[in-house]
Design a protein around this motif. Structure first.
Motif, PDB file in Angstrom:
ATOM      1  N   ALA A   1       0.830  -1.206   0.000  1.00 13.14           N
ATOM      2  CA  ALA A   1       0.000   0.000   0.000  1.00 13.14           C
ATOM      3  C   ALA A   1       0.865   1.257   0.000  1.00 13.14           C
ATOM      4  CB  ALA A   1      -0.934  -0.002   1.204  1.00 13.14           C
ATOM      5  N   CYS A   2       1.948   1.240   0.778  1.00  9.52           N
ATOM      6  CA  CYS A   2       2.842   2.402   0.830  1.00  9.52           C
ATOM      7  C   CYS A   2       3.441   2.698  -0.541  1.00  9.52           C
ATOM      8  CB  CYS A   2       3.962   2.173   1.840  1.00  9.52           C
ATOM      9  SG  CYS A   2       3.443   2.218   3.572  1.00  9.52           S
ATOM     10  N   GLY A   3       3.633   1.655  -1.341  1.00  8.68           N
ATOM     11  CA  GLY A   3       4.283   1.817  -2.639  1.00  8.68           C
ATOM     12  C   GLY A   3       3.346   2.129  -3.788  1.00  8.68           C
ATOM     13  N   LEU A   4       2.060   2.329  -3.535  1.00 12.51           N
ATOM     14  CA  LEU A   4       1.120   2.589  -4.618  1.00 12.51           C
ATOM     15  C   LEU A   4       1.366   3.954  -5.263  1.00 12.51           C
ATOM     16  CD1 LEU A   4      -2.209   1.250  -3.047  1.00 12.51           C
ATOM     17  CD2 LEU A   4      -0.929   0.243  -4.956  1.00 12.51           C
ATOM     18  N   ASP A   5       1.209   3.994  -6.580  1.00 11.41           N
ATOM     19  CA  ASP A   5       1.298   5.243  -7.329  1.00 11.41           C
ATOM     20  C   ASP A   5      -0.098   5.706  -7.735  1.00 11.41           C
ATOM     21  OD1 ASP A   5       4.022   5.321  -7.148  1.00 11.41           O
ATOM     22  OD2 ASP A   5       4.400   5.257  -9.312  1.00 11.41           O
ATOM     23  N   ILE A   6      -0.190   6.965  -8.118  1.00 14.25           N
ATOM     24  CA  ILE A   6      -1.461   7.502  -8.597  1.00 14.25           C
ATOM     25  C   ILE A   6      -1.984   6.673  -9.770  1.00 14.25           C
ATOM     26  CG2 ILE A   6      -2.590   9.493  -9.665  1.00 14.25           C
ATOM     27  CD1 ILE A   6      -1.897   9.916  -6.742  1.00 14.25           C
ATOM     28  N   ASP A   7      -1.081   6.279 -10.671  1.00 18.41           N
ATOM     29  CA  ASP A   7      -1.488   5.527 -11.859  1.00 18.41           C
ATOM     30  C   ASP A   7      -1.983   4.126 -11.537  1.00 18.41           C
ATOM     31  OD1 ASP A   7      -0.833   7.680 -13.416  1.00 18.41           O
ATOM     32  OD2 ASP A   7       1.141   6.911 -14.012  1.00 18.41           O
ATOM     33  N   ASP A   8      -1.755   3.649 -10.325  1.00 13.02           N
ATOM     34  CA  ASP A   8      -2.225   2.306  -9.958  1.00 13.02           C
ATOM     35  C   ASP A   8      -3.727   2.286  -9.695  1.00 13.02           C
ATOM     36  OD1 ASP A   8       0.235   0.926 -10.090  1.00 13.02           O
ATOM     37  OD2 ASP A   8       0.831   1.727  -8.143  1.00 13.02           O
ATOM     38  N   PHE A   9      -4.315   3.445  -9.468  1.00 12.53           N
ATOM     39  CA  PHE A   9      -5.751   3.518  -9.190  1.00 12.53           C
ATOM     40  C   PHE A   9      -6.529   3.765 -10.475  1.00 12.53           C
ATOM     41  CE2 PHE A   9      -3.908   4.611  -5.067  1.00 12.53           C
ATOM     42  CZ  PHE A   9      -4.675   3.832  -4.213  1.00 12.53           C
ATOM     43  N   ASP A  10      -7.558   2.961 -10.693  1.00 11.43           N
ATOM     44  CA  ASP A  10      -8.505   3.149 -11.795  1.00 11.43           C
ATOM     45  C   ASP A  10      -9.856   3.429 -11.148  1.00 11.43           C
ATOM     46  OD1 ASP A  10     -10.263   3.037 -13.897  1.00 11.43           O
ATOM     47  OD2 ASP A  10      -9.496   1.158 -14.735  1.00 11.43           O
ATOM     48  N   LEU A  11     -10.279   4.685 -11.168  1.00 12.13           N
ATOM     49  CA  LEU A  11     -11.470   5.093 -10.416  1.00 12.13           C
ATOM     50  C   LEU A  11     -12.643   5.428 -11.320  1.00 12.13           C
ATOM     51  CD1 LEU A  11      -9.743   7.256  -7.645  1.00 12.13           C
ATOM     52  CD2 LEU A  11     -10.376   4.839  -7.600  1.00 12.13           C
ATOM     53  N   ARG A  12     -12.758   4.683 -12.402  1.00  9.19           N
ATOM     54  CA  ARG A  12     -13.942   4.844 -13.240  1.00  9.19           C
ATOM     55  C   ARG A  12     -15.189   4.424 -12.471  1.00  9.19           C
ATOM     56  NH1 ARG A  12     -11.897   1.600 -18.429  1.00  9.19           N
ATOM     57  NH2 ARG A  12     -10.903   0.434 -16.743  1.00  9.19           N
ATOM     58  N   GLN A  13     -16.239   5.207 -12.608  1.00  9.08           N
ATOM     59  CA  GLN A  13     -17.456   5.002 -11.827  1.00  9.08           C
ATOM     60  C   GLN A  13     -17.977   3.576 -11.929  1.00  9.08           C
ATOM     61  OE1 GLN A  13     -18.768   7.561  -9.969  1.00  9.08           O
ATOM     62  NE2 GLN A  13     -20.247   6.153  -9.071  1.00  9.08           N
ATOM     63  N   ASP A  14     -18.230   2.972 -10.766  1.00  7.29           N
ATOM     64  CA  ASP A  14     -18.812   1.625 -10.643  1.00  7.29           C
ATOM     65  C   ASP A  14     -17.875   0.510 -11.132  1.00  7.29           C
ATOM     66  OD1 ASP A  14     -21.182   2.678  -9.596  1.00  7.29           O
ATOM     67  OD2 ASP A  14     -22.030   2.972 -11.595  1.00  7.29           O
ATOM     68  N   ASP A  15     -16.627   0.831 -11.393  1.00  8.11           N
ATOM     69  CA  ASP A  15     -15.657  -0.204 -11.770  1.00  8.11           C
ATOM     70  C   ASP A  15     -14.282   0.156 -11.224  1.00  8.11           C
ATOM     71  OD1 ASP A  15     -14.782  -2.564 -12.960  1.00  8.11           O
ATOM     72  OD2 ASP A  15     -14.182  -1.538 -14.803  1.00  8.11           O
TER      73      ASP A  15
ATOM     74  N   THR B   1      -4.769  -7.128  -9.645  1.00  7.62           N
ATOM     75  CA  THR B   1      -5.765  -6.064  -9.689  1.00  7.62           C
ATOM     76  C   THR B   1      -6.860  -6.380  -8.683  1.00  7.62           C
ATOM     77  OG1 THR B   1      -5.312  -5.642 -12.030  1.00  7.62           O
ATOM     78  CG2 THR B   1      -7.386  -4.815 -11.142  1.00  7.62           C
ATOM     79  N   VAL B   2      -7.133  -5.430  -7.801  1.00  7.77           N
ATOM     80  CA  VAL B   2      -8.075  -5.642  -6.707  1.00  7.77           C
ATOM     81  C   VAL B   2      -9.271  -4.704  -6.867  1.00  7.77           C
ATOM     82  CG1 VAL B   2      -8.416  -5.457  -4.207  1.00  7.77           C
ATOM     83  CG2 VAL B   2      -6.285  -6.420  -5.117  1.00  7.77           C
ATOM     84  N   LEU B   3     -10.453  -5.279  -6.794  1.00  6.99           N
ATOM     85  CA  LEU B   3     -11.684  -4.507  -6.885  1.00  6.99           C
ATOM     86  C   LEU B   3     -11.871  -3.652  -5.635  1.00  6.99           C
ATOM     87  CD1 LEU B   3     -14.509  -3.997  -8.244  1.00  6.99           C
ATOM     88  CD2 LEU B   3     -15.330  -5.965  -6.885  1.00  6.99           C
ATOM     89  N   LEU B   4     -12.228  -2.385  -5.841  1.00  9.90           N
ATOM     90  CA  LEU B   4     -12.536  -1.486  -4.725  1.00  9.90           C
ATOM     91  C   LEU B   4     -14.054  -1.431  -4.589  1.00  9.90           C
ATOM     92  CD1 LEU B   4      -9.990   1.389  -5.531  1.00  9.90           C
ATOM     93  CD2 LEU B   4      -9.685  -0.590  -4.017  1.00  9.90           C
ATOM     94  N   ASP B   5     -14.590  -2.318  -3.766  1.00  9.14           N
ATOM     95  CA  ASP B   5     -16.036  -2.496  -3.706  1.00  9.14           C
ATOM     96  C   ASP B   5     -16.679  -1.873  -2.475  1.00  9.14           C
ATOM     97  OD1 ASP B   5     -14.674  -4.290  -2.136  1.00  9.14           O
ATOM     98  OD2 ASP B   5     -16.112  -5.918  -2.378  1.00  9.14           O
ATOM     99  N   ASP B   6     -15.918  -1.122  -1.704  1.00 10.25           N
ATOM    100  CA  ASP B   6     -16.468  -0.434  -0.537  1.00 10.25           C
ATOM    101  C   ASP B   6     -16.717   1.023  -0.926  1.00 10.25           C
ATOM    102  OD1 ASP B   6     -16.626   1.127   1.895  1.00 10.25           O
ATOM    103  OD2 ASP B   6     -15.826  -0.601   2.976  1.00 10.25           O
TER     104      ASP B   6
ATOM    105  N   TYR C   1     -15.257   3.822   1.264  1.00  6.66           N
ATOM    106  CA  TYR C   1     -13.809   3.951   1.094  1.00  6.66           C
ATOM    107  C   TYR C   1     -13.479   4.676  -0.205  1.00  6.66           C
ATOM    108  CZ  TYR C   1      -9.209   2.610  -0.620  1.00  6.66           C
ATOM    109  OH  TYR C   1      -7.961   2.650  -1.178  1.00  6.66           O
ATOM    110  N   VAL C   2     -14.181   4.331  -1.280  1.00  8.91           N
ATOM    111  CA  VAL C   2     -13.913   4.955  -2.578  1.00  8.91           C
ATOM    112  C   VAL C   2     -14.154   6.458  -2.507  1.00  8.91           C
ATOM    113  CG1 VAL C   2     -14.705   5.128  -4.971  1.00  8.91           C
ATOM    114  CG2 VAL C   2     -14.340   2.881  -3.938  1.00  8.91           C
TER     115      VAL C   2
END
Length: 309
Positions: free
Chosen positions: A163-177, A191-196, A199-200
């Motif tokens: 988690a400490c090593g995550l970059d901005i580009d590692d996040f894909d925050l398209r709505q509902d996916d 690749t891990v789903l952000l289903d909370d 949290y999102v």
């Protein structure tokens, strides 16, 4: 040359150049920063028992090294042995050592222990002591960063260092996916789903307030000019938050808690394995031994069936 090796051994030490080359090759092979740091420390510790040429390494100094660390836990001793073993294998491949002395050294057995998940209520207590999911507008950015960082570990089941090593580009925050790409051990990527949803929302708020366009997502300085927050710094801050909340939770227990909650919810072993980035299901199956909720439900159902007869 590695500045730590130079500081500890000096450039003229017979093993200095070999340790430097070994660690460089490990880094080029995508070993994690944690592995590099641990192996460096372990091998520097080994040099107290062998200060000669690499070609002269035998079983005797390795046995002396292992005897010297005999009071440590089996898992720690196994890791330190692995560092020396990895170095010796590398030296043989590089024709710097004729035979591998580790062939004469017994392995160290580590009895598997059950992971210790933290209770969801205790995790929530610590997280909420950092800030709520609806933080004040004047909340310092580093405090909001900490809440999002530790919740990332919890809701993704990631390792703290990942988690400490995550970059901005590692996040894909398209709505509902929404997803996050996590870089794991040995150069693996999952690749891990952000289903909370809560949290999102908090994650998006943090990224908006931080206004980072690229680079580390969780930075060491408030003004965002530094690199990634280190594992050691994150661990220290987590301990302080736990102390303030009156709760004892090791940072790695956040990952265990997530895995156990998934198992209790009926998620398959394979799905949990992929989410946590385990190399095999054998490690993941340890969490099924903690699955008291499902076990209790099966026992109650069996008793009800018996009572209806």
């Amino acid at each position: 040359m590695d500045p730590v090796i130079v500081e500890q051994l000096g450039r003229d030490h017979p093993l200095a150049i070999h340790l430097n080359d070994f660690l460089t090759d490990l880094k080029n092979a995508n070993a994690s920063p944690q592995t590099l740091r641990a192996y460096r420390g372990d091998l520097l510790q080994f040099t107290a028992h062998h200060d000669g040429q690499v070609s002269d390494i035998s079983a005797a100094p390795i046995r002396a090294f292992l005897a010297d660390i005999g009071a440590l836990s089996a898992s720690t001793r196994k890791r330190k042995r692995a560092a020396v073993s990895s170095f010796c294998r590398w030296a043989v491949r590089q024709d710097r050592l004729d035979t591998n002395p580790m062939d004469k050294i017994d392995t160290i057995k580590v009895h598997k222990t059950l992971p210790r998940p933290a209770a969801a209520a205790d995790v929530a207590k610590v997280l909420n002591s950092i800030c709520s999911r609806r933080p004040r507008k004047d909340l310092p950015l580093d405090r909001l960063r900490d809440r999002v960082l530790f919740e990332t570990i919890y809701v993704c089941g990631s390792r703290a260092a990942e988690a400490c090593g995550l970059d901005i580009d590692d996040f894909d925050l398209r709505q509902d996916d929404e997803h996050v790409r996590i870089h794991g051990k040995g150069g693996t990527v999952r690749t891990v789903l952000l289903d909370d949803r809560g949290y999102v929302v908090l994650l998006k708020l943090y990224l908006t307030r931080a206004s980072y366009r690229y680079g580390p997502a969780f930075r060491a300085s408030i003004n965002g000019s530094g690199g990634s927050l280190s594992y050691d710094a994150a661990h220290h801050r987590w301990e302080n938050y736990c102390e303030a909340a009156g709760v004892e939770i090791d940072i790695h227990q956040l990952r265990h808690a997530h895995a156990t909650e998934l198992i209790n919810a009926g998620v398959s072993i394979e799905a949990v394995r992929r989410r946590l980035g385990h190399a095999s299901t054998e490690t993941t199956q340890l969490y099924t031994l903690l699955n008291d909720d499902i076990a209790d439900a099966e026992i109650r159902a069996a008793r009800r069936r018996r009572d209806r007869r």
